[in-house]
Write an enzyme that holds these catalytic residues in place. Structure first.
Site, PDB file in Angstrom:
ATOM      1  N   LYS A 267     116.851  84.474  46.687  1.00  0.00           N
ATOM      2  CA  LYS A 267     117.946  85.396  46.192  1.00  0.00           C
ATOM      3  C   LYS A 267     118.141  86.307  47.573  1.00  0.00           C
ATOM      4  O   LYS A 267     117.261  86.585  48.445  1.00  0.00           O
ATOM      5  CB  LYS A 267     117.665  86.261  45.344  1.00  0.00           C
ATOM      6  CG  LYS A 267     117.332  85.516  43.881  1.00  0.00           C
ATOM      7  CD  LYS A 267     117.306  86.404  42.656  1.00  0.00           C
ATOM      8  CE  LYS A 267     117.236  85.682  41.337  1.00  0.00           C
ATOM      9  NZ  LYS A 267     117.003  86.523  40.281  1.00  0.00           N
TER      10      LYS A 267
ATOM     11  N   HIS B  98     113.286  76.549  35.056  1.00  0.00           N
ATOM     12  CA  HIS B  98     112.604  77.519  35.163  1.00  0.00           C
ATOM     13  C   HIS B  98     111.266  77.409  34.704  1.00  0.00           C
ATOM     14  O   HIS B  98     110.156  78.107  35.005  1.00  0.00           O
ATOM     15  CB  HIS B  98     113.240  78.761  34.631  1.00  0.00           C
ATOM     16  CG  HIS B  98     112.603  80.050  34.757  1.00  0.00           C
ATOM     17  ND1 HIS B  98     112.632  80.829  36.027  1.00  0.00           N
ATOM     18  CD2 HIS B  98     111.830  80.943  34.018  1.00  0.00           C
ATOM     19  CE1 HIS B  98     111.961  81.596  35.981  1.00  0.00           C
ATOM     20  NE2 HIS B  98     111.505  82.022  34.591  1.00  0.00           N
TER      21      HIS B  98
ATOM     22  N   HIS C  61     109.233  87.110  45.177  1.00  0.00           N
ATOM     23  CA  HIS C  61     109.376  88.613  44.937  1.00  0.00           C
ATOM     24  C   HIS C  61     109.313  89.529  45.972  1.00  0.00           C
ATOM     25  O   HIS C  61     108.346  89.308  46.746  1.00  0.00           O
ATOM     26  CB  HIS C  61     108.452  88.835  43.549  1.00  0.00           C
ATOM     27  CG  HIS C  61     108.822  87.920  42.300  1.00  0.00           C
ATOM     28  ND1 HIS C  61     108.414  87.931  41.394  1.00  0.00           N
ATOM     29  CD2 HIS C  61     109.834  86.981  42.136  1.00  0.00           C
ATOM     30  CE1 HIS C  61     108.593  87.128  40.507  1.00  0.00           C
ATOM     31  NE2 HIS C  61     109.720  86.427  40.724  1.00  0.00           N
TER      32      HIS C  61
ATOM     33  N   ARG D  76     108.500  76.681  36.948  1.00  0.00           N
ATOM     34  CA  ARG D  76     108.117  78.086  37.729  1.00  0.00           C
ATOM     35  C   ARG D  76     107.157  79.038  37.077  1.00  0.00           C
ATOM     36  O   ARG D  76     106.478  79.640  37.556  1.00  0.00           O
ATOM     37  CB  ARG D  76     109.351  78.536  38.193  1.00  0.00           C
ATOM     38  CG  ARG D  76     109.256  79.864  39.068  1.00  0.00           C
ATOM     39  CD  ARG D  76     110.915  80.338  39.517  1.00  0.00           C
ATOM     40  NE  ARG D  76     110.998  81.738  39.974  1.00  0.00           N
ATOM     41  CZ  ARG D  76     110.650  82.139  41.340  1.00  0.00           C
ATOM     42  NH1 ARG D  76     110.219  81.299  42.366  1.00  0.00           N
ATOM     43  NH2 ARG D  76     110.832  83.335  41.480  1.00  0.00           N
TER      44      ARG D  76
ATOM     45  N   ARG E 100     112.859  78.200  42.235  1.00  0.00           N
ATOM     46  CA  ARG E 100     113.931  78.324  41.374  1.00  0.00           C
ATOM     47  C   ARG E 100     114.943  77.078  41.713  1.00  0.00           C
ATOM     48  O   ARG E 100     114.784  76.407  42.746  1.00  0.00           O
ATOM     49  CB  ARG E 100     114.722  79.619  41.887  1.00  0.00           C
ATOM     50  CG  ARG E 100     114.123  81.020  41.914  1.00  0.00           C
ATOM     51  CD  ARG E 100     114.871  82.007  42.259  1.00  0.00           C
ATOM     52  NE  ARG E 100     114.377  83.340  42.012  1.00  0.00           N
ATOM     53  CZ  ARG E 100     114.055  84.140  43.237  1.00  0.00           C
ATOM     54  NH1 ARG E 100     113.862  83.419  44.598  1.00  0.00           N
ATOM     55  NH2 ARG E 100     113.343  84.996  42.998  1.00  0.00           N
TER      56      ARG E 100
ATOM     57  N   TYR F 166     102.741  96.978  50.540  1.00  0.00           N
ATOM     58  CA  TYR F 166     102.260  95.797  50.859  1.00  0.00           C
ATOM     59  C   TYR F 166     102.068  95.579  52.334  1.00  0.00           C
ATOM     60  O   TYR F 166     103.102  95.882  53.012  1.00  0.00           O
ATOM     61  CB  TYR F 166     102.681  94.369  50.204  1.00  0.00           C
ATOM     62  CG  TYR F 166     102.640  94.402  48.764  1.00  0.00           C
ATOM     63  CD1 TYR F 166     101.228  94.283  48.206  1.00  0.00           C
ATOM     64  CD2 TYR F 166     103.800  94.629  47.990  1.00  0.00           C
ATOM     65  CE1 TYR F 166     101.159  94.520  47.022  1.00  0.00           C
ATOM     66  CE2 TYR F 166     103.363  94.740  46.452  1.00  0.00           C
ATOM     67  CZ  TYR F 166     102.270  94.701  45.946  1.00  0.00           C
ATOM     68  OH  TYR F 166     102.034  94.784  44.783  1.00  0.00           O
TER      69      TYR F 166
END
Length: 315
Positions: free
Chosen positions: A181, A252, A278, A255, A157, A287
């Site tokens: 983030k 972006h 993510h 990305r 990002r 996961y």
């Protein structure tokens, strides 16, 4: 011989895929190119199921929904999602007809709305043209090359790029530390080409006057402070215009192109998701931890810029 190669599930799957390909050619009368495209899209799902430890005959509609959601999660264009899903539905219809399954888990899965707008995808050639458009006679020329290479090679990002610090570089290990983030940190594989461009920039950076408090930031503005998001936006727009690219792009876009090129090149969906920072495709809990060296080799192997770099340097 590898135990995976002789496992009954692998053998059964290989036979089913072989029969499916024959069915596409003989029963559906599809062209060789179309059959190859179906195989490539099916392999994306099979790789995902392998990573989840799931047998292809035991996959549920929830498993397929998670895979489908993952395509959206990494920014794959709705038309590409719809194409991939169409191939997967075709495979499971065949498994039903061939008595491999009693029910079709893909039956109720809906494709994306193809009218949705997503950012443009740049081709590898267009990215090369953008990098070639950098004016290397300017003091910030090498910085700009390193910025574009890092955006695309690492799928960052723009805010993550601006916040990169010297203390985040682990070049010997082949990673950089990225703060995403929510101040969540992740290790991201970095390619030899991107490492080279950053190293060259750091040599130039040594001659810049740096404002107090900004000494640890990698990418600096000409005034010696950390580069801003808006400056990167302007840089990308200017370089695209100089390269003669008419698409509407932003930082972006690199990305988005990164994720698309990796998926189309055969990289595992989970590895791409980890790279992008993510949380998960659907929920975090499904996961297990991904081995970092496996992640790095997956990205380095399938990234088109790395393939080209290795070819150029005989690696």
């Amino acid at each position: 011989m590898n135990t995976e190669e002789i496992s009954p599930n692998k053998t059964k799957r290989a036979r089913a895929v072989q029969e499916y390909v024959r069915w596409l050619k003989l029963e559906k009368s599809l062209s060789a190119n179309t059959v190859e495209a179906y195989q490539q899209d099916l392999q994306k799902l099979l790789d995902f199921l392998d990573a989840e430890g799931l047998d292809f005959l035991e996959a549920t509609s929830d498993d397929l929904e998670r895979f489908n959601a993952g395509l959206h999660d990494i920014g794959i264009h709705p038309r590409s999602q719809a194409r991939i899903l169409s191939g997967i539905k075709s495979f499971y219809r065949f498994l039903l007809l061939a008595d491999y399954l009693q029910a079709d888990p893909s039956e109720l899965i809906e494709g994306p709305k193809t009218g949705l707008h997503l950012p443009e995808v740049l081709t590898v050639d267009e990215i090369d043209r953008i990098i070639d458009a950098v004016d290397m006679d300017k003091p910030e020329g090498q910085r700009n090359r390193a910025i574009i290479e890092t955006l695309y090679s690492c799928g960052l990002r723009v805010s993550e790029l601006c916040n990169l610090r010297l203390s985040d570089l682990y070049f010997d290990e082949g990673f950089i530390r990225v703060t995403g983030k929510g101040d969540k940190q992740r290790l991201v594989p970095i390619s030899p080409r991107a490492v080279k461009e950053i190293r060259y920039w750091l040599l130039d950076r040594n001659g810049w006057r740096i404002k107090p408090g900004h000494e640890d930031y990698i990418f600096l503005a000409r005034r010696g402070n950390r580069i801003s998001r808006i400056m990167v936006f302007h840089l990308v727009k200017e370089l695209a215009e100089r390269a003669g690219i008419a698409k509407t792009i932003s930082p972006h876009t690199f990305r988005h192109s990164f994720a698309t090129h990796l998926l189309e090149g055969g990289a595992n969906l989970r590895a791409i998701q980890e790279m992008l920072g993510h949380e998960s495709i659907a929920t975090t809990e499904i996961y297990t931890h991904i081995d970092r060296q496996m992640l790095r080799s997956e990205i380095i192997l399938h990234h088109p810029r790395n393939i080209k770099y290795n070819r150029e340097h005989g690696l």
